[in-house]
Write an enzyme that holds these catalytic residues in place. Structure first.
Site, PDB file in Angstrom:
ATOM      1  N   LYS A 120       0.830  -1.208   0.000  1.00  9.02           N
ATOM      2  CA  LYS A 120       0.000   0.000   0.000  1.00  9.02           C
ATOM      3  C   LYS A 120       0.863   1.256   0.000  1.00  9.02           C
ATOM      4  O   LYS A 120       0.620   2.190  -0.773  1.00  9.02           O
ATOM      5  CB  LYS A 120      -0.932   0.006   1.214  1.00  9.02           C
ATOM      6  CG  LYS A 120      -1.813   1.246   1.303  1.00  9.02           C
ATOM      7  CD  LYS A 120      -2.807   1.143   2.437  1.00  9.02           C
ATOM      8  CE  LYS A 120      -2.161   1.288   3.786  1.00  9.02           C
ATOM      9  NZ  LYS A 120      -1.679   2.688   4.028  1.00  9.02           N
ATOM     10  N   ASP A 138      -6.519   1.379   1.193  1.00 15.61           N
ATOM     11  CA  ASP A 138      -6.536   1.517   2.647  1.00 15.61           C
ATOM     12  C   ASP A 138      -7.951   1.220   3.131  1.00 15.61           C
ATOM     13  O   ASP A 138      -8.785   0.718   2.366  1.00 15.61           O
ATOM     14  CB  ASP A 138      -6.062   2.914   3.058  1.00 15.61           C
ATOM     15  CG  ASP A 138      -7.059   4.004   2.678  1.00 15.61           C
ATOM     16  OD1 ASP A 138      -8.035   3.712   1.943  1.00 15.61           O
ATOM     17  OD2 ASP A 138      -6.879   5.150   3.117  1.00 15.61           O
TER      18      ASP A 138
END
Length: 216
Positions: A120, A138
């Site tokens: 991420k 997220d």
């Protein structure tokens, strides 16, 4: 969500915010990388409160490495997981110096090899710094993608892969930021603000909240 609705969904988000950007404050590729590492399991607001003082004294890998783990902790102790984050940031600073001439690499695999940098974080960095059409997932993006029907998946990786397949190429550059901002301010976790949502006409969520103009 159908292809036509996906197109309308992103067109509406783009009309409201043509060039979305991260809300993390940074002054260089390195400070963005540090800010994103700090933001894991923490809010951008909490990170932005801590980083101005930190970056005033350590805004390069060399300065961060020289600052050291103990002093770094004092700057970021209001942020969750600050002990492990301090350790990783000092380590990644040394790796950047030793292996990348002090520069933040553009290659995602190289970024993911840095201490404290996962998929991420790497996706956010290459998107924000280098304009790569990556989509970081997220909690906000995960919720919006699943709730709206844009990209359904049980894990962040599954949602990311679905988004990469389903989001038209013209919208991929900014998709991450549109989705995260939409999740943060409109499609909230406890109660989405469906009546004021600009993309409610394209959303397949079956439990839209009621109010003037809501599409129920």
């Amino acid at each position: 969500m159908t292809k036509a609705n996906i197109e309308g969904f992103f067109a509406a988000l783009a009309e409201a915010n043509p060039a979305p950007e991260t809300e993390l404050r940074y002054t260089s590729p390195f400070t963005l990388l540090v800010a994103v590492v700090l933001s894991a399991q923490a809010t951008d607001v909490s990170v932005n409160k801590a980083t101005p003082a930190l970056f005033a004294v350590a805004d390069t890998p060399a300065k961060m490495a020289a600052l050291g783990e103990e002093r770094l902790r004092n700057f970021i102790k209001t942020i969750g997981l600050y002990n492990s984050k301090a350790r990783n940031i000092v380590k990644l600073s040394r790796v950047l110096i030793d292996e990348h001439d002090g520069q933040v690499p553009r290659d995602r695999a190289a970024l993911e090899s840095l201490p404290g940098v996962g998929r991420k974080t790497a996706n956010v960095v290459v998107n924000a710094l280098y304009g790569e059409p990556t989509i970081a997932v997220d909690t906000h993006v995960f919720r919006v993608a699943n709730r709206t029907g844009l990209a359904v998946g049980k894990t962040p990786r599954a949602v990311e892969e679905a988004l990469m397949r389903r989001v038209p190429i013209d919208w991929k550059r900014h998709a991450h930021h549109w989705l995260i901002l939409h999740g943060r301010y409109v499609c909230k976790a406890r109660k989405p603000e469906c009546p004021s949502c600009s993309v409610r006409a394209y959303c397949t969520y079956s439990s839209k909240t009621e109010g003037p103009g809501a599409d129920n």
